[in-house]
Design an enzyme around this catalytic site. Structure first.
Site, short mmCIF file in Angstrom:
data_model
loop_
_atom_site.label_atom_id
_atom_site.label_comp_id
_atom_site.label_asym_id
_atom_site.label_seq_id
_atom_site.Cartn_x
_atom_site.Cartn_y
_atom_site.Cartn_z
N LYS A 84 14.47 21.63 -4.81
CA LYS A 84 15.44 22.13 -3.83
C LYS A 84 15.79 21.10 -2.74
O LYS A 84 16.90 21.08 -2.23
CB LYS A 84 14.90 23.39 -3.16
CG LYS A 84 14.62 24.52 -4.14
CD LYS A 84 15.54 25.69 -3.91
CE LYS A 84 15.57 26.66 -5.07
NZ LYS A 84 14.29 27.10 -5.60
N GLU A 106 20.22 31.03 3.04
CA GLU A 106 19.54 32.23 2.55
C GLU A 106 18.31 31.78 1.79
O GLU A 106 18.23 30.63 1.36
CB GLU A 106 20.45 33.00 1.60
CG GLU A 106 20.44 32.49 0.15
CD GLU A 106 20.97 31.08 -0.05
OE1 GLU A 106 21.75 30.62 0.81
OE2 GLU A 106 20.62 30.43 -1.04
N SER A 371 10.21 21.99 -12.36
CA SER A 371 11.03 22.12 -11.15
C SER A 371 10.21 22.21 -9.87
O SER A 371 10.69 21.84 -8.79
CB SER A 371 11.94 23.34 -11.26
OG SER A 371 11.19 24.50 -11.59
C1 PLP Z 1 14.21 28.08 -6.67
C2 PLP Z 1 13.44 27.59 -7.81
C3 PLP Z 1 13.90 27.73 -9.14
C4 PLP Z 1 15.14 28.50 -9.50
O1 PLP Z 1 16.33 27.98 -9.02
P1 PLP Z 1 17.36 27.18 -9.92
O2 PLP Z 1 18.56 27.10 -9.06
O3 PLP Z 1 17.58 27.98 -11.18
O4 PLP Z 1 16.76 25.86 -10.22
C5 PLP Z 1 13.16 27.16 -10.16
N1 PLP Z 1 12.01 26.51 -9.91
C6 PLP Z 1 11.52 26.37 -8.66
C7 PLP Z 1 10.25 25.66 -8.46
C8 PLP Z 1 12.22 26.90 -7.57
O5 PLP Z 1 11.73 26.76 -6.34
#
Ligand code: PLP
Length: 387
Positions: A84, A106, A371
């Site tokens: 993020k 948000e 992610s």
């Molecule tokens: C917020 C988040 C997601 C989901 O958001 P996307 O916009 O689909 O990437 C996925 N993995 C993590 C670790 C997150 O914090």
């Protein structure tokens, strides 16, 4: 003029009063993305503040279990713990260049709120984060993190008191204060140009991955899909390479036939949510379904980015869904066999590949977008996994 659509999806379904703000945002973004000073500043922050480039790790134990060579793109090692921050740093710089002095955002699980609070603190900008009241209770530690970094967290008590209601409140705030405020959206959703802009800020993930693979052909890229930003970030670079299969993994929750899931691309219908046309989990009157569920708070969103909707139509990306159980299997597997505790969101991609051997690279390696890290999920996990 550029299209504001991805195929038949996207657009700007917002109140008249925001049309000027979106036009201004689009114009500034188009200009700044080519501006050398802006790009230099962002690159510098990504490197020295966020920790890019992130490693591409050859996970040998996972590779053995899957039967093909698998790499993890380690977005979990970034500052604040997930991808993020790539987007919030880009947008906060953009806000500064646009002379906006105040940030609103948000957050659902709190990860985007934390990444926004960090970026705003760094720039010395006041920041208000809207968060559903239910979420502020479920994610109390992230609320504390945001406050510690100087953000004001406003609990939202309307609707289901979760992410979608927080987005509504953030948009309301933006309408009221549009002259001096920039709204930092956290995924590739919302009205144009957000889906394209957030994707561009996240596309550094895929560019790095391709460079790091060197001459190793990439046969498969897999990522979890909530709103879809980490997936678009890693897919974008590979979309024009037909040898690379792309796999987006949604949250099947208790199972996609139960209604308690967040598999928007698989089970949603075309509708409008938060300013864009895309797939939406809605009833036949267009109301958001109340029982959207995932074990991971970050995937628990009833919409999905319009570019994903279009990539589903064109079949360039294959979309599937992993159940809570499969995700927890991936979560435990990576912890036990690689010594890496993944976020529950990313665990969906790992768990899916571990339980479905039909999908594999034809030739070359597989890359999974990790992610985020699982630290934020420890309290939740310790309640559902007995050790
Ligand atoms: C917020 C988040 C997601 C989901 O958001 P996307 O916009 O689909 O990437 C996925 N993995 C993590 C670790 C997150 O914090």
């Amino acid at each position: 003029m550029r299209s504001k659509y991805f195929g038949r999806f996207g657009g700007q379904f917002v109140p008249e009063i925001l049309m000027n703000a979106l036009a201004e945002l689009e114009a500034s973004y188009r200009q700044l993305r080519r501006d050398r000073r802006f790009r230099g500043e962002l690159e510098d922050l990504l490197k020295h503040y966020a920790g890019r480039p992130t490693p591409l790790f050859h996970a040998k134990n996972l590779s053995r279990a899957l039967g093909y060579r698998t790499f993890l793109k380690r977005e979990d090692l970034l500052h604040t713990g997930a991808h993020k921050i790539n987007n919030t740093l880009g947008q906060v710089l953009l806000a500064r260049h646009m002379n906006k002095r105040r940030i609103v955002a948000e957050t659902g699980a709190g990860q985007h709120g934390v990444a926004t609070a960090a970026a705003a603190a760094l720039m010395g900008m006041p920041c208000v984060v809207y968060m559903g009241k239910v979420d502020t209770e479920r994610q109390a530690l992230n609320v504390y993190r945001m406050k510690l970094m100087g953000a004001e967290v406003r609990p939202v008590t309307s609707g289901s008191q979760t992410l979608k209601d927080a987005i509504n409140e953030a948009i309301r705030d933006w309408i009221k204060n549009v002259r001096d405020t920039h709204y930092i959206l956290g995924s590739v959703v919302g009205p144009y140009p957000y889906p394209e802009m957030v994707r561009d800020f996240q596309s550094v993930i895929g560019r790095e991955t391709r460079r790091q693979l060197g001459r190793t052909p990439c046969g498969l890229v897999a990522a979890c899909v909530g709103g879809g930003s980490n997936a678009m970030g890693i897919f974008h670079e590979f979309i024009k390479r037909p040898g690379t299969k792309l796999l987006g993994v949604e949250a099947a929750g208790h199972g996609i036939s139960t209604g308690k899931h967040a598999a928007t691309l698989l089970k949603g219908t075309v509708g409008i949510l938060h300013g864009a046309k895309s797939y939406v989990l809605q009833d036949r009157w267009g109301q958001i379904k109340p029982d959207v569920h995932s074990v991971s708070a970050g995937l628990d969103y009833p919409g999905v980015g319009p570019e994903h909707a279009s990539l589903k139509d064109s079949r360039r990306v294959r979309y599937v869904a992993a159940t809570d159980k499969e995700a927890l299997h991936g979560f435990r597997y990576l912890s036990e066999h690689e010594g890496i505790i993944p976020a529950l969101e990313s665990s969906h991609a790992i768990g899916y590949l571990l339980t479905h051997s039909r999908i594999r690279p034809k030739r070359g390696a597989c890359v999974i977008c990790l992610s985020g890290r699982g630290d934020k999920d420890m309290e939740h996990a310790s309640r559902i996994i007995r050790l």
